[in-house]
Design a protein around this motif. Sequence first.
Motif, mmCIF file in Angstrom:
data_model
loop_
_atom_site.group_PDB
_atom_site.id
_atom_site.type_symbol
_atom_site.label_atom_id
_atom_site.label_comp_id
_atom_site.label_asym_id
_atom_site.label_seq_id
_atom_site.Cartn_x
_atom_site.Cartn_y
_atom_site.Cartn_z
ATOM 1 N N ALA A 365 0.814 -1.225 0.000
ATOM 2 C CA ALA A 365 0.000 0.000 0.000
ATOM 3 C C ALA A 365 0.842 1.268 0.000
ATOM 4 C CB ALA A 365 -0.924 0.002 1.222
ATOM 5 N N PHE A 366 2.166 1.133 0.062
ATOM 6 C CA PHE A 366 3.022 2.316 0.143
ATOM 7 C C PHE A 366 2.742 3.262 -1.026
ATOM 8 C CE2 PHE A 366 6.927 1.564 3.034
ATOM 9 C CZ PHE A 366 6.100 1.057 4.021
ATOM 10 N N GLY A 367 2.622 4.541 -0.696
ATOM 11 C CA GLY A 367 2.471 5.569 -1.720
ATOM 12 C C GLY A 367 1.054 5.813 -2.186
ATOM 13 N N MET A 368 0.055 5.148 -1.605
ATOM 14 C CA MET A 368 -1.331 5.368 -2.026
ATOM 15 C C MET A 368 -1.738 6.813 -1.740
ATOM 16 S SD MET A 368 -3.419 1.925 -0.921
ATOM 17 C CE MET A 368 -4.984 2.592 -1.493
ATOM 18 N N THR A 369 -2.212 7.495 -2.765
ATOM 19 C CA THR A 369 -2.610 8.893 -2.613
ATOM 20 C C THR A 369 -4.022 8.992 -2.050
ATOM 21 O OG1 THR A 369 -3.510 9.002 -4.858
ATOM 22 C CG2 THR A 369 -1.173 9.534 -4.566
ATOM 23 N N CYS A 370 -4.306 10.107 -1.419
ATOM 24 C CA CYS A 370 -5.664 10.403 -0.964
ATOM 25 C C CYS A 370 -6.124 11.641 -1.718
ATOM 26 C CB CYS A 370 -5.683 10.639 0.547
ATOM 27 S SG CYS A 370 -7.349 10.972 1.187
ATOM 28 N N ASP A 371 -6.976 11.456 -2.706
ATOM 29 C CA ASP A 371 -7.383 12.546 -3.589
ATOM 30 C C ASP A 371 -8.883 12.479 -3.883
ATOM 31 O OD1 ASP A 371 -7.024 10.155 -4.889
ATOM 32 O OD2 ASP A 371 -6.103 10.991 -6.684
ATOM 33 N N PRO A 372 -9.727 12.531 -2.845
ATOM 34 C CA PRO A 372 -11.173 12.371 -3.045
ATOM 35 C C PRO A 372 -11.766 13.476 -3.919
ATOM 36 C CG PRO A 372 -10.710 13.162 -0.823
ATOM 37 C CD PRO A 372 -9.392 12.787 -1.433
ATOM 38 N N ILE A 373 -12.621 13.068 -4.829
ATOM 39 C CA ILE A 373 -13.270 13.997 -5.748
ATOM 40 C C ILE A 373 -14.401 14.720 -5.037
ATOM 41 C CG2 ILE A 373 -14.684 14.122 -7.845
ATOM 42 C CD1 ILE A 373 -13.058 11.744 -8.905
ATOM 43 N N MET A 423 5.437 12.503 1.354
ATOM 44 C CA MET A 423 4.469 12.745 0.286
ATOM 45 C C MET A 423 4.078 14.219 0.248
ATOM 46 S SD MET A 423 1.955 9.432 0.721
ATOM 47 C CE MET A 423 0.858 9.960 -0.616
ATOM 48 N N PRO A 424 3.905 14.790 -0.938
ATOM 49 C CA PRO A 424 3.460 16.191 -1.021
ATOM 50 C C PRO A 424 2.050 16.330 -0.471
ATOM 51 C CG PRO A 424 3.424 15.158 -3.188
ATOM 52 C CD PRO A 424 4.106 14.190 -2.268
ATOM 53 N N ARG A 425 1.776 17.466 0.114
ATOM 54 C CA ARG A 425 0.473 17.646 0.754
ATOM 55 C C ARG A 425 -0.681 17.573 -0.245
ATOM 56 N NH1 ARG A 425 -1.242 23.775 2.178
ATOM 57 N NH2 ARG A 425 -0.882 24.719 0.134
ATOM 58 N N GLU A 426 -0.395 17.872 -1.537
ATOM 59 C CA GLU A 426 -1.455 17.798 -2.546
ATOM 60 C C GLU A 426 -2.053 16.402 -2.643
ATOM 61 O OE1 GLU A 426 1.165 21.227 -3.600
ATOM 62 O OE2 GLU A 426 1.484 19.157 -2.958
ATOM 63 N N LEU A 427 -1.316 15.381 -2.201
ATOM 64 C CA LEU A 427 -1.777 14.000 -2.309
ATOM 65 C C LEU A 427 -2.172 13.423 -0.954
ATOM 66 C CD1 LEU A 427 0.918 12.712 -4.834
ATOM 67 C CD2 LEU A 427 -1.351 13.672 -5.304
ATOM 68 N N ARG A 428 -2.396 14.312 0.025
ATOM 69 C CA ARG A 428 -2.766 13.864 1.356
ATOM 70 C C ARG A 428 -4.084 14.497 1.776
ATOM 71 N NH1 ARG A 428 0.704 15.900 4.826
ATOM 72 N NH2 ARG A 428 2.248 16.832 3.444
ATOM 73 N N CYS A 429 -5.143 14.186 1.046
ATOM 74 C CA CYS A 429 -6.515 14.544 1.438
ATOM 75 C C CYS A 429 -6.737 16.051 1.527
ATOM 76 C CB CYS A 429 -6.858 13.887 2.778
ATOM 77 S SG CYS A 429 -8.641 13.700 3.072
ATOM 78 N N THR A 430 -6.130 16.801 0.622
ATOM 79 C CA THR A 430 -6.329 18.238 0.602
ATOM 80 C C THR A 430 -7.206 18.694 -0.557
ATOM 81 O OG1 THR A 430 -4.303 18.521 -0.696
ATOM 82 C CG2 THR A 430 -4.104 18.676 1.710
ATOM 83 N N GLY A 431 -7.462 17.792 -1.504
ATOM 84 C CA GLY A 431 -8.232 18.172 -2.677
ATOM 85 C C GLY A 431 -7.437 19.020 -3.656
ATOM 86 N N LEU A 432 -6.106 19.049 -3.510
ATOM 87 C CA LEU A 432 -5.257 19.897 -4.346
ATOM 88 C C LEU A 432 -4.491 19.123 -5.403
ATOM 89 C CD1 LEU A 432 -3.772 22.227 -1.562
ATOM 90 C CD2 LEU A 432 -5.648 22.732 -3.148
ATOM 91 N N GLY A 433 -4.725 17.819 -5.537
ATOM 92 C CA GLY A 433 -3.978 17.043 -6.516
ATOM 93 C C GLY A 433 -4.709 15.784 -6.900
ATOM 94 N N GLY A 434 -4.078 15.000 -7.772
ATOM 95 C CA GLY A 434 -4.650 13.723 -8.179
ATOM 96 C C GLY A 434 -5.973 13.875 -8.903
ATOM 97 N N LEU A 435 -6.872 12.921 -8.704
ATOM 98 C CA LEU A 435 -8.164 12.924 -9.384
ATOM 99 C C LEU A 435 -9.034 14.113 -8.989
ATOM 100 C CD1 LEU A 435 -9.072 9.130 -9.169
ATOM 101 C CD2 LEU A 435 -8.147 10.378 -11.126
ATOM 102 N N ALA A 436 -8.795 14.669 -7.805
ATOM 103 C CA ALA A 436 -9.605 15.796 -7.343
ATOM 104 C C ALA A 436 -9.455 17.014 -8.238
ATOM 105 C CB ALA A 436 -9.226 16.157 -5.908
ATOM 106 N N THR A 437 -8.310 17.144 -8.932
ATOM 107 C CA THR A 437 -8.066 18.333 -9.750
ATOM 108 C C THR A 437 -8.107 18.043 -11.246
ATOM 109 O OG1 THR A 437 -5.671 17.953 -9.506
ATOM 110 C CG2 THR A 437 -6.708 19.488 -7.969
ATOM 111 N N THR A 438 -8.612 16.880 -11.629
ATOM 112 C CA THR A 438 -8.864 16.630 -13.048
ATOM 113 C C THR A 438 -10.049 17.497 -13.490
ATOM 114 O OG1 THR A 438 -10.375 14.809 -12.535
ATOM 115 C CG2 THR A 438 -8.050 14.249 -12.869
ATOM 116 N N PRO A 439 -10.202 17.739 -14.792
ATOM 117 C CA PRO A 439 -11.356 18.528 -15.247
ATOM 118 C C PRO A 439 -12.681 17.965 -14.737
ATOM 119 C CG PRO A 439 -9.780 18.296 -17.033
ATOM 120 C CD PRO A 439 -9.272 17.423 -15.909
ATOM 121 N N THR A 440 -12.816 16.646 -14.759
ATOM 122 C CA THR A 440 -14.062 16.049 -14.256
ATOM 123 C C THR A 440 -14.192 16.251 -12.756
ATOM 124 O OG1 THR A 440 -14.097 14.377 -16.003
ATOM 125 C CG2 THR A 440 -15.353 13.902 -14.002
#
Length: 492
Positions: A365-373, A423-440
């Motif tokens: 599980a190492f490195g799993m991002t938290c990026d809730p939409i 891990m950068p904070r954008e990938l730690r449940c901030t909504g600032l990275g990953g799937l949360a910031t895709t156009p969708t």
Amino acid sequence: RLLGSRKERLVCEVAYTSYGARHPNTYKLHLEDSKGRVHNMAAISTGGGIIELEEVDGLPVHSFGDFHETLFFLTGMSRVSEALSLAQADPCVLHAAVVQQQSDALHEPLTPRGALAALQIKSRAALPEGLIQALKTDLSAESVRCFEPVLPILSSPTFHLPFSNASEIKQQMNACPDRPLWSWALDYETARGGISEREALDRMAHLVHVFRGAVDSGRRGTSYDDRILPTQAPSLATAMSQGRVLGGDLLNSVILYVTSIMEVKSSMGLIVAAPTAGSCGACPGAVLAVADSLGSTERQVCEAFLVAGLIGVFIQRDATFAAEVGGCMAECGAGSSMAAAAIVSLAGGSNEQALAAASLALQNAFGMTCDPIGNRVEAPCLGKNVLAASNALSCANMALSDFTAVVPLDEVILAMDSVGKQMPRELRCTGLGGLATTPTGLRILEELEPDSAVNPPTHEEEEQEDTMQRGKTLATATQRRPRGVGGHKTPC
């Protein structure tokens, strides 16, 4: 602003801002009533529903909600020694100390009438009214505030834990190699909670009842307006019954159970944060599906969840359950590790195999991002819970086949904590990275919260965050020890 009468409306304002917090999960509460009275509190959410109180009106009042807390606010320090002696002589009092204003407090001093100190008393029962009045008089205290505990199991400054990590329990197992892991977990629960084995098992049976209730409710279908995903568990159950899914009955049942629990969570139904609300489906869904496949008794299921809880204890002690600190590996990764050990226990595996399964699952599980939409714990959270549960099943089978974990569980937990801090904070449940910031993802957020906006961090904020995380990594890597009074927390 909190107005005086119950008939008057409660006005709440939520603001996300930078205020020098020492932990990414810090919350400040500002209360003001119609009479102009103002109070502030600061607390940390450490994962799994655990809140660590840090400040009350600028005073460093530390509490996990596992004691009755009584605060006597002081404007002077006269007769404090006498009051401490009086408090400590009472059998209800477990701990008494004076706390004073600190220069680095998150709030300006707002204690009653300028009080700059307080006598803090911890007890396992509410203090007798006579003692409160006697102490208030002796201290000339401006005011007294009482906080009731919120955790179901209270702490004690005198309990002796039989072990605190996997290495210590393995040393004890050498003398009793045939003793099952769940019985060691039961020892921990009785020592930690000051309860009998019967009460510990009864409490676990209640949690299992809640787990099963969530599975049953989810399979029937759920509804809730403010959510992203529709109810999907019933359609999976139908597809399974009609043979429209690929083979692998156990894995499909795991997916169904996990989905059912997650959808009950998303509809504000009753679930257990095992270890957290965002990862509530992985561990119980996987364990219950395996238990039903094996025809396990309810007692065996309770024993398996005791094993899961024990792994959670080890993770919480040396790492975290908070995705804001460690990404999704702190939530779904932890749940997967807990489930893997529990499944090995259900299958009749050895203690060594259970600990190996926990290690393997957490490693994966190492490195799993938290990026809730859309700031909703649904997508990709459902899929990650399914992934965690599938990982648990795979790692349990690997361990049952005597695959080697290579790295012991304790070392994996410490490494996980270190990775989370890198891990950068954008990938730690901030909504600032990953799937949360895709156009969708941004479109869904706009539809759910029209006034929301995702602002990228400034260069200064990034540097401040990196410095803080490097400092945490160094501090935690050089000093590992159990917390003090009330510091041990048991998940589930």
